[in-house]
Enzyme design. Structure first.
Site, PDB file in Angstrom:
ATOM      1  CB  SER A  10      57.298  42.352  80.785  1.00  0.00           C
ATOM      2  OG  SER A  10      56.498  43.503  80.934  1.00  0.00           O
ATOM      3  NE  ARG A  11      53.274  44.286  78.186  1.00  0.00           N
ATOM      4  CZ  ARG A  11      52.474  45.347  78.094  1.00  0.00           C
ATOM      5  NH1 ARG A  11      52.135  45.820  76.916  1.00  0.00           N
ATOM      6  NH2 ARG A  11      51.990  45.938  79.175  1.00  0.00           N
ATOM      7  CG  ASN A  88      60.964  51.287  79.747  1.00  0.00           C
ATOM      8  OD1 ASN A  88      60.912  51.947  78.711  1.00  0.00           O
ATOM      9  ND2 ASN A  88      60.281  50.148  79.900  1.00  0.00           N
ATOM     10  CE1 TYR A 153      53.148  58.469  78.521  1.00  0.00           C
ATOM     11  CE2 TYR A 153      53.567  60.101  76.811  1.00  0.00           C
ATOM     12  CZ  TYR A 153      53.842  58.887  77.396  1.00  0.00           C
ATOM     13  OH  TYR A 153      54.816  58.076  76.847  1.00  0.00           O
ATOM     14  CE  LYS A 157      56.564  59.001  79.792  1.00  0.00           C
ATOM     15  NZ  LYS A 157      57.301  57.872  80.409  1.00  0.00           N
TER      16      LYS A 157
HETATM   17  P1  NAP Z   1      54.553  49.020  76.622  1.00  0.00           P
HETATM   18  O1  NAP Z   1      54.971  48.185  75.460  1.00  0.00           O
HETATM   19  O2  NAP Z   1      53.105  49.317  76.828  1.00  0.00           O
HETATM   20  O3  NAP Z   1      55.151  48.351  77.950  1.00  0.00           O
HETATM   21  C1  NAP Z   1      54.924  48.953  79.206  1.00  0.00           C
HETATM   22  C2  NAP Z   1      55.796  48.274  80.237  1.00  0.00           C
HETATM   23  O4  NAP Z   1      55.601  48.948  81.488  1.00  0.00           O
HETATM   24  C3  NAP Z   1      55.417  46.824  80.463  1.00  0.00           C
HETATM   25  O5  NAP Z   1      56.603  46.116  80.729  1.00  0.00           O
HETATM   26  C4  NAP Z   1      54.539  46.886  81.713  1.00  0.00           C
HETATM   27  O6  NAP Z   1      54.517  45.681  82.479  1.00  0.00           O
HETATM   28  C5  NAP Z   1      55.239  47.985  82.485  1.00  0.00           C
HETATM   29  N1  NAP Z   1      54.407  48.620  83.500  1.00  0.00           N
HETATM   30  C6  NAP Z   1      53.257  49.349  83.306  1.00  0.00           C
HETATM   31  N2  NAP Z   1      52.763  49.742  84.492  1.00  0.00           N
HETATM   32  C7  NAP Z   1      53.600  49.267  85.453  1.00  0.00           C
HETATM   33  C8  NAP Z   1      53.614  49.314  86.868  1.00  0.00           C
HETATM   34  N3  NAP Z   1      52.676  49.950  87.569  1.00  0.00           N
HETATM   35  N4  NAP Z   1      54.636  48.680  87.531  1.00  0.00           N
HETATM   36  C9  NAP Z   1      55.601  48.020  86.847  1.00  0.00           C
HETATM   37  N5  NAP Z   1      55.643  47.942  85.501  1.00  0.00           N
HETATM   38  C10 NAP Z   1      54.639  48.551  84.819  1.00  0.00           C
HETATM   39  O7  NAP Z   1      55.270  50.441  76.608  1.00  0.00           O
HETATM   40  P2  NAP Z   1      56.466  51.021  75.704  1.00  0.00           P
HETATM   41  O8  NAP Z   1      55.883  51.609  74.492  1.00  0.00           O
HETATM   42  O9  NAP Z   1      57.578  50.041  75.620  1.00  0.00           O
HETATM   43  O10 NAP Z   1      56.901  52.254  76.636  1.00  0.00           O
HETATM   44  C11 NAP Z   1      58.020  52.223  77.494  1.00  0.00           C
HETATM   45  C12 NAP Z   1      58.300  53.639  77.969  1.00  0.00           C
HETATM   46  O11 NAP Z   1      58.516  54.480  76.831  1.00  0.00           O
HETATM   47  C13 NAP Z   1      57.136  54.282  78.730  1.00  0.00           C
HETATM   48  O12 NAP Z   1      57.639  55.078  79.772  1.00  0.00           O
HETATM   49  C14 NAP Z   1      56.474  55.157  77.692  1.00  0.00           C
HETATM   50  O13 NAP Z   1      55.780  56.236  78.278  1.00  0.00           O
HETATM   51  C15 NAP Z   1      57.682  55.609  76.902  1.00  0.00           C
HETATM   52  N6  NAP Z   1      57.360  56.060  75.545  1.00  0.00           N
HETATM   53  C16 NAP Z   1      56.843  55.210  74.611  1.00  0.00           C
HETATM   54  C17 NAP Z   1      56.561  55.667  73.329  1.00  0.00           C
HETATM   55  C18 NAP Z   1      56.006  54.777  72.247  1.00  0.00           C
HETATM   56  O14 NAP Z   1      55.705  55.309  71.172  1.00  0.00           O
HETATM   57  N7  NAP Z   1      55.870  53.476  72.458  1.00  0.00           N
HETATM   58  C19 NAP Z   1      56.796  57.008  73.024  1.00  0.00           C
HETATM   59  C20 NAP Z   1      57.321  57.852  73.999  1.00  0.00           C
HETATM   60  C21 NAP Z   1      57.606  57.360  75.252  1.00  0.00           C
HETATM   61  P3  NAP Z   1      53.441  44.489  82.149  1.00  0.00           P
HETATM   62  O15 NAP Z   1      53.947  43.849  80.878  1.00  0.00           O
HETATM   63  O16 NAP Z   1      53.502  43.591  83.333  1.00  0.00           O
HETATM   64  O17 NAP Z   1      52.122  45.152  81.944  1.00  0.00           O
END
Ligand code: NAP
Length: 242
Positions: A10-11, A88, A153, A157
């Site tokens: 979704s995001r 993801n 975290y 990971k």
């Molecule tokens: P984000 O913008 O916060 O989006 C999180 C997504 O996960 C949303 O679609 C959310 O759904 C969904 N989600 C959370 N809990 C869930 C659950 N229990 N069941 C189903 N869906 C769930 O996160 P992002 O930054 O895009 O991160 C995506 C991935 O990349 C994650 O695994 C994160 O750990 C990893 N990551 C991110 C970064 C960074 O800097 N952003 C860095 C390293 C790794 P809703 O919209 O319905 O809440």
């Protein structure tokens, strides 16, 4: 019709992955937890590519919900199989271990690590039967390096990274590959409270990354071009780790 499932579509990074998979011709199953409006925006973008998608909300931490939803989808689409899975969905709840509550630990482990097990198991059989599949796990620099304030975290990971390497060896013979992508700081809701101006000084490329820059690597691994890569972790972090 080729099908791909993206958890947390979704995001942020998940949305960018959904759009790029749609550009590759996939019908994208867009999973999310509760943010239907944002998921609908992803679906709109998916449709703009000329491909199509389906919203598939479920909580990746709840095994019964995962199995019921995936089983229901498979029943209604008995000829279809999901050939690309992108694990993801993720959250972080940062605090020093000294102050970490049980819920901080369990919520983060459930969402980032246990979800990998539940969702992958639910789609794996059909990949094996069809002798083709791509599994891509979105992990993090934290899982490679360990980051203070993120013991939960980092553990989650790092767990997924170990699982990626083990599963890759289990199923390589069936032409199913399993890889991980490890982002650094990426501009999404997850990092919106961080100060990019300060933190960018730590990053050789001197900026946060964009979700699309992670999605490009995920989608390369999802493509046939990555046919001889499995059990790998690819960093997308602007040089931060080195
Ligand atoms: P984000 O913008 O916060 O989006 C999180 C997504 O996960 C949303 O679609 C959310 O759904 C969904 N989600 C959370 N809990 C869930 C659950 N229990 N069941 C189903 N869906 C769930 O996160 P992002 O930054 O895009 O991160 C995506 C991935 O990349 C994650 O695994 C994160 O750990 C990893 N990551 C991110 C970064 C960074 O800097 N952003 C860095 C390293 C790794 P809703 O919209 O319905 O809440």
């Amino acid at each position: 019709m080729k099908y791909a499932l993206v958890t947390g579509g979704s995001r942020g990074i998940g949305r960018a992955v959904c759009i790029k998979l749609a550009e590759m011709g996939y019908h994208v199953l867009i999973n999310y937890l509760s943010n239907r409006d944002e998921a609908l925006l992803t679906l709109e973008e998916v449709k703009k590519t000329g491909s199509d998608g389906t919203l598939l909300p479920f909580d990746v931490t709840k095994v019964e919900e995962v199995e019921k939803t995936m089983g229901g989808w498979q029943e209604q689409n008995s000829d279809a199989y999901i050939e690309v899975l992108v694990n993801n969905a993720g959250i972080r709840k940062d605090t020093l271990l000294m102050w970490m509550e049980n819920s901080h630990w369990h919520d983060v482990l459930n969402t980032n690590l246990n979800s990998f097990f539940y969702v992958t198991r639910a789609v794996l059989k059909n990949m094996l039967v069809n002798k083709y599949g791509r599994i891509i796990n979105v992990v993090s620099l934290s899982g490679l390096k360990g980051l203070p304030g993120q013991v939960n975290y980092s553990a989650a990971k790092a767990g997924v990274i170990g699982a990626t390497k083990a599963l890759a060896q289990e199923i390589g013979k069936k032409r199913v590959t399993v890889n991980a992508v490890a982002p650094g700081f990426i501009k999404t809701d997850m990092t919106k409270e961080l100060n990019e101006n300060e933190l960018k000084n730590l990053i050789p490329l001197n900026r946060f990354g964009l979700p699309e820059e992670v999605a490009d690597v995920v989608c390369f691994l999802a493509s046939e071009k990555a046919s001889y890569i499995t059990g790998e972790v690819i960093s997308v972090n602007g040089g931060l780790y080195t």
